[in-house]
Structures are given as structure tokens and as C-alpha cells.
Scaffold this motif. Structure first.
Motif, short mmCIF file in Angstrom:
data_model
loop_
_atom_site.label_atom_id
_atom_site.label_comp_id
_atom_site.label_asym_id
_atom_site.label_seq_id
_atom_site.Cartn_x
_atom_site.Cartn_y
_atom_site.Cartn_z
N GLY A 1 0.78 -1.23 0.00
CA GLY A 1 0.00 0.00 0.00
C GLY A 1 0.81 1.27 0.00
O GLY A 1 0.26 2.35 0.27
N ALA B 1 2.20 3.09 -2.38
CA ALA B 1 1.87 4.08 -3.41
C ALA B 1 0.53 4.78 -3.11
O ALA B 1 0.40 5.99 -3.34
CB ALA B 1 1.81 3.41 -4.77
N GLU B 2 -0.42 4.05 -2.57
CA GLU B 2 -1.74 4.63 -2.33
C GLU B 2 -1.81 5.41 -1.02
O GLU B 2 -2.45 6.46 -0.94
CB GLU B 2 -2.81 3.54 -2.31
N LEU B 3 -1.18 4.89 0.03
CA LEU B 3 -1.30 5.49 1.35
C LEU B 3 -0.09 6.33 1.74
O LEU B 3 -0.17 7.09 2.70
CB LEU B 3 -1.47 4.39 2.41
N ASN C 1 4.33 5.75 2.13
CA ASN C 1 5.15 4.70 2.73
C ASN C 1 5.06 4.68 4.25
O ASN C 1 5.04 3.61 4.86
CB ASN C 1 6.60 4.87 2.30
N ALA D 1 1.61 3.28 5.43
CA ALA D 1 1.55 1.86 5.06
C ALA D 1 2.44 1.03 5.96
O ALA D 1 2.09 -0.08 6.36
CB ALA D 1 1.94 1.68 3.60
#
Length: 61
Positions: free
Chosen positions: A26, A28-30, A32, A35
Motif C-alpha cells: 500500500g 503508493a496509495e497510502l 510509505n 503503510a
């Protein structure tokens, strides 16, 4: 003494593996950092329980 060391190293390994998995899945979405925190939490829940049960079984044998 060895059982305590195994417990500590197992929990640290679970935290590290959870953080790395969280970043990989996760990151890229949240982001580093978030995540990694979430991965550490879930790694500790799953891996920590397994380590405690494993060390308890080894202590009984």
C-alpha cells in the motif's frame, strides 16, 4: 533465557516483515510511512500471536 530471546526476535521479525509488506502493498496509495505503520500493526497481531504460541509449545516440550 533462550525462550525470551526467541520471543523478542520473533516479535521484531513480525514487525519488520509487516512494515515491509505494508510498504510493498500500500505504499503508493497510502504513502510509505502510513503503510509501514499499518503493516507493523497487522504484522504484530498475526506474527506476534504465532510467536507466542510457538514459544509456549517449545517451552512445554
Amino acid at each position: 533465557m533462550e525462550l525470551i530471546l526467541a520471543l523478542v526476535l520473533g516479535v521484531l521479525a513480525a514487525l519488520g516483515a509487516g512494515a515491509l509488506s505494508g510498504i510493498r502493498i500500500g505504499g503508493a496509495e497510502l504513502g510509505n510511512e502510513l503503510a509501514a505503520y499499518m503493516g507493523m500493526l497487522y504484522g504484530l497481531i498475526a506474527g506476534g500471536a504465532a510467536v507466542v504460541i510457538g514459544v509456549a509449545l517449545v517451552a512445554l516440550v
